[in-house]
Design a protein around this motif. Structure first.
Motif, mmCIF file in Angstrom:
data_model
loop_
_atom_site.group_PDB
_atom_site.id
_atom_site.type_symbol
_atom_site.label_atom_id
_atom_site.label_comp_id
_atom_site.label_asym_id
_atom_site.label_seq_id
_atom_site.Cartn_x
_atom_site.Cartn_y
_atom_site.Cartn_z
ATOM 1 N N LYS A 198 42.478 83.804 -57.924
ATOM 2 C CA LYS A 198 42.289 82.642 -58.793
ATOM 3 C C LYS A 198 43.281 81.561 -58.408
ATOM 4 N N MET A 199 42.787 80.338 -58.286
ATOM 5 C CA MET A 199 43.618 79.268 -57.751
ATOM 6 C C MET A 199 43.123 77.912 -58.229
ATOM 7 N N GLU A 200 44.071 77.027 -58.549
ATOM 8 C CA GLU A 200 43.804 75.607 -58.757
ATOM 9 C C GLU A 200 44.852 74.834 -57.970
ATOM 10 N N PHE A 201 44.536 73.611 -57.588
ATOM 11 C CA PHE A 201 45.511 72.848 -56.808
ATOM 12 C C PHE A 201 45.346 71.355 -57.052
ATOM 13 N N MET A 202 46.393 70.628 -56.693
ATOM 14 C CA MET A 202 46.370 69.171 -56.712
ATOM 15 C C MET A 202 47.142 68.697 -55.488
ATOM 16 N N SER A 203 46.644 67.669 -54.827
ATOM 17 C CA SER A 203 47.269 67.234 -53.580
ATOM 18 C C SER A 203 47.326 65.715 -53.503
ATOM 19 N N VAL A 204 48.236 65.238 -52.674
ATOM 20 C CA VAL A 204 48.320 63.832 -52.277
ATOM 21 C C VAL A 204 48.180 63.801 -50.768
ATOM 22 N N ASP A 205 47.196 63.099 -50.259
ATOM 23 C CA ASP A 205 46.946 63.068 -48.827
ATOM 24 C C ASP A 205 48.040 62.302 -48.096
ATOM 25 N N SER A 206 48.263 62.694 -46.863
ATOM 26 C CA SER A 206 49.261 62.011 -46.038
ATOM 27 C C SER A 206 48.697 60.704 -45.505
ATOM 28 N N VAL A 207 49.584 59.858 -45.033
ATOM 29 C CA VAL A 207 49.192 58.631 -44.347
ATOM 30 C C VAL A 207 49.416 58.884 -42.857
ATOM 31 N N GLY A 208 48.338 59.192 -42.147
ATOM 32 C CA GLY A 208 48.493 59.641 -40.766
ATOM 33 C C GLY A 208 49.139 61.010 -40.770
ATOM 34 N N VAL A 209 50.281 61.129 -40.093
ATOM 35 C CA VAL A 209 51.028 62.391 -40.096
ATOM 36 C C VAL A 209 52.293 62.276 -40.935
ATOM 37 N N ALA A 210 52.367 61.271 -41.796
ATOM 38 C CA ALA A 210 53.552 61.055 -42.627
ATOM 39 C C ALA A 210 53.252 61.455 -44.065
ATOM 40 N N GLY A 211 54.132 62.277 -44.644
ATOM 41 C CA GLY A 211 54.029 62.627 -46.049
ATOM 42 C C GLY A 211 52.966 63.668 -46.335
ATOM 43 N N GLY A 212 52.491 63.633 -47.570
ATOM 44 C CA GLY A 212 51.512 64.617 -48.038
ATOM 45 C C GLY A 212 52.154 65.635 -48.955
ATOM 46 N N LEU A 213 51.525 65.872 -50.118
ATOM 47 C CA LEU A 213 52.051 66.818 -51.104
ATOM 48 C C LEU A 213 50.944 67.767 -51.537
ATOM 49 N N LEU A 214 51.344 68.990 -51.919
ATOM 50 C CA LEU A 214 50.369 69.981 -52.365
ATOM 51 C C LEU A 214 51.010 70.896 -53.398
ATOM 52 N N CYS A 215 50.320 71.074 -54.529
ATOM 53 C CA CYS A 215 50.732 72.026 -55.566
ATOM 54 C C CYS A 215 49.600 73.038 -55.761
ATOM 55 N N ILE A 216 49.930 74.329 -55.758
ATOM 56 C CA ILE A 216 48.943 75.391 -55.952
ATOM 57 C C ILE A 216 49.459 76.314 -57.053
ATOM 58 N N TRP A 217 48.550 76.747 -57.940
ATOM 59 C CA TRP A 217 48.983 77.630 -59.011
ATOM 60 C C TRP A 217 47.851 78.549 -59.449
ATOM 61 N N ASN A 218 48.235 79.597 -60.146
ATOM 62 C CA ASN A 218 47.292 80.531 -60.752
ATOM 63 C C ASN A 218 46.978 80.034 -62.162
ATOM 64 N N PRO A 219 45.714 79.688 -62.479
ATOM 65 C CA PRO A 219 45.400 79.140 -63.796
ATOM 66 C C PRO A 219 45.617 80.117 -64.938
ATOM 67 N N GLU A 220 45.711 81.417 -64.638
ATOM 68 C CA GLU A 220 46.002 82.377 -65.693
ATOM 69 C C GLU A 220 47.482 82.370 -66.066
ATOM 70 N N VAL A 221 48.324 81.852 -65.168
ATOM 71 C CA VAL A 221 49.761 81.782 -65.426
ATOM 72 C C VAL A 221 50.158 80.389 -65.902
ATOM 73 N N PHE A 222 49.707 79.362 -65.193
ATOM 74 C CA PHE A 222 50.026 77.983 -65.545
ATOM 75 C C PHE A 222 48.756 77.273 -65.997
ATOM 76 N N GLN A 223 48.788 76.721 -67.217
ATOM 77 C CA GLN A 223 47.639 76.022 -67.769
ATOM 78 C C GLN A 223 47.927 74.516 -67.761
ATOM 79 N N LEU A 224 47.201 73.778 -66.912
ATOM 80 C CA LEU A 224 47.420 72.347 -66.735
ATOM 81 C C LEU A 224 46.840 71.567 -67.917
ATOM 82 N N LYS A 225 47.631 70.594 -68.423
ATOM 83 C CA LYS A 225 47.187 69.751 -69.527
ATOM 84 C C LYS A 225 47.061 68.285 -69.100
#
Length: 415
Positions: free
Chosen positions: A25-52
């Motif tokens: 089980k998985m949910e995620f949220m990401s910010v795309d990079s600009v070319g090869v610069a930057g980029g963010l990714l968060c991944i979590w188990n929805p049974e453990v962390f409940q996003l509001k």
């Protein structure tokens, strides 16, 4: 939860995230990079962390939610700009957001800034960027957790002579009142940043049971090791008893497994050797021989990592951290063990005082060919085919051996 910075991915989809995440089980949220610069990714188990709630920009992802519907908090995945002016703008945004999201904050990421001169090798003066960073920390009322295992988290990968601690975990005091956290710096293998893990002091669950790992078959001498172990035994008895003794003999020599065919053990040893060079490089420059050996170790670690990736195509790690009984959450290991034992004891118990019997007329099977077919012994082929056709990398049996082991070792287990 996993927080990644500098993904260097312009597009992140579920297929890519599933290749990283070990759970089902998985949910995620990401910010795309600009070319090869930057980029963010968060991944979590929805049974453990409940996003509001959530918000983001190019430099951070902010998630508001709760753990097991209980503790409400804010997680911020940060990638600080390289320029001081840009960093100051991001710090000001955090201060404004803190007035809107009042739950305890946990900030993690590459801030590209240090708190004190001791966090950067050969740094001799406190500049404006450091002062602005400390001002933000004071306004957010967060604390920088000390790190175990390493002094610095970042090193320039080309020369290895520049070290700093620009990656941090910043937490509000409420976190430390509820959790007994420790921050560990892990070996740096491929990236110029070392990975870190924030974890509670491990609860004692008792002895860890034996588990067979399919990756052991990668070692060219593993099969001969098993065959020799069984050949040294002189077991007399029926087939099931002989099989039991052979499996027990293998489980009684776990150190042989680790040294011989355990790819995980080899990867860990390679990472530790690389980590040792990093620790030395924090105090002095590495010699040409040491740098060459470090490059070799990185190559070995990469190959071993890919080997495990191919072998462990199914590598789910299920963790039972708490259970709910009659509306009460139990987190203590002894309490969880007792409730699990009680549940399954009742589940498999037989409540009948007198077993039921079948009465009535039954059609006779008769004698001859049909009766002989039903009472005939199973052929060797009838036994081998189902075992060979089973998926080998599924969950193991109670004795720790999975079907992959029996499928590979079937011809050696006879006799």
């Amino acid at each position: 939860m996993v927080l990644l910075q500098e993904t260097k991915k312009e597009v992140i989809n579920a297929e890519l995230v599933n290749s990283i995440w070990v759970g089902e089980k998985m949910e995620f949220m990401s910010v795309d990079s600009v070319g090869v610069a930057g980029g963010l990714l968060c991944i979590w188990n929805p049974e453990v962390f409940q996003l509001k709630e959530c918000c983001c920009n190019h430099n951070f992802i902010l998630l508001v939610g709760s753990i097991f519907f209980n503790f409400n908090y804010v997680i911020v995945n940060v990638y600080g700009p390289n320029d001081p002016v840009g960093r100051k703008c991001v710090w000001d945004i955090f201060v404004k957001l803190k007035t809107q999201f009042l739950a305890p904050w946990c900030m993690e990421g590459d801030f590209n800034e240090i708190i004190s001169i001791s966090e950067r090798k050969c740094c001799s003066k406190r500049d404006k960027g450091m002062r602005e960073f400390n001002d933000m920390i004071e306004q957010l009322e967060v604390s920088d957790l000390p790190m175990y295992g390493k002094k610095f988290k970042w090193c320039n990968s080309h020369k290895g002579d520049r070290w700093s601690r620009i990656d941090k975990f910043l937490l509000n005091p409420e976190w430390l009142q509820i959790f007994n956290f420790k921050l560990w710096g892990l070996p740096r293998v491929v990236s110029d940043h070392c990975p870190t893990v924030l974890m509670e002091n491990e609860r004692v669950w008792g002895l860890r049971p034996f588990r067979f790992i399919c990756a052991w078959f990668l070692h060219p001498k593993f099969v001969s090791f098993v065959e020799q172990t069984w050949a040294d035994l002189n077991v007399i008895g029926w087939a099931g008893f002989r099989c039991l003794v052979k499996l027990k003999a293998l489980k009684s020599t776990p150190k042989n497994f680790e040294v011989f065919g355990n790819v995980v053990h080899k990867l860990k040893a390679t990472e530790n050797a690389t980590h040792a060079f990093d620790l030395v490089a924090e105090d002095r420059l590495l010699s040409a021989h040491e740098l060459a050996r470090k490059r070799e170790l990185k190559g070995e670690a990469w190959q071993l990592g890919k080997m495990l990736e191919r072998m462990w195509c199914r590598s789910n790690r299920n963790a039972l951290c708490s259970i709910m009984v009659s509306g009460i959450t139990i987190e203590d290991p002894l309490g969880i063990n007792a409730e699990m034992l009680n549940h399954f004891s009742n589940f498999v118990a037989e409540p009948w005082l007198v077993r039921p019997t079948l009465n009535g007329p039954f059609k006779a099977i008769g004698d001859g060919h049909e009766l002989g077919f039903l009472e005939a012994d199973f052929s060797e082929e009838e036994i081998k085919c189902p075992i060979k056709s089973c998926e080998g990398n599924k969950a193991p049996r109670p004795d720790g051996f999975n079907m992959g082991f029996f499928s590979e070792m079937l011809e050696y287990s006879e006799g």
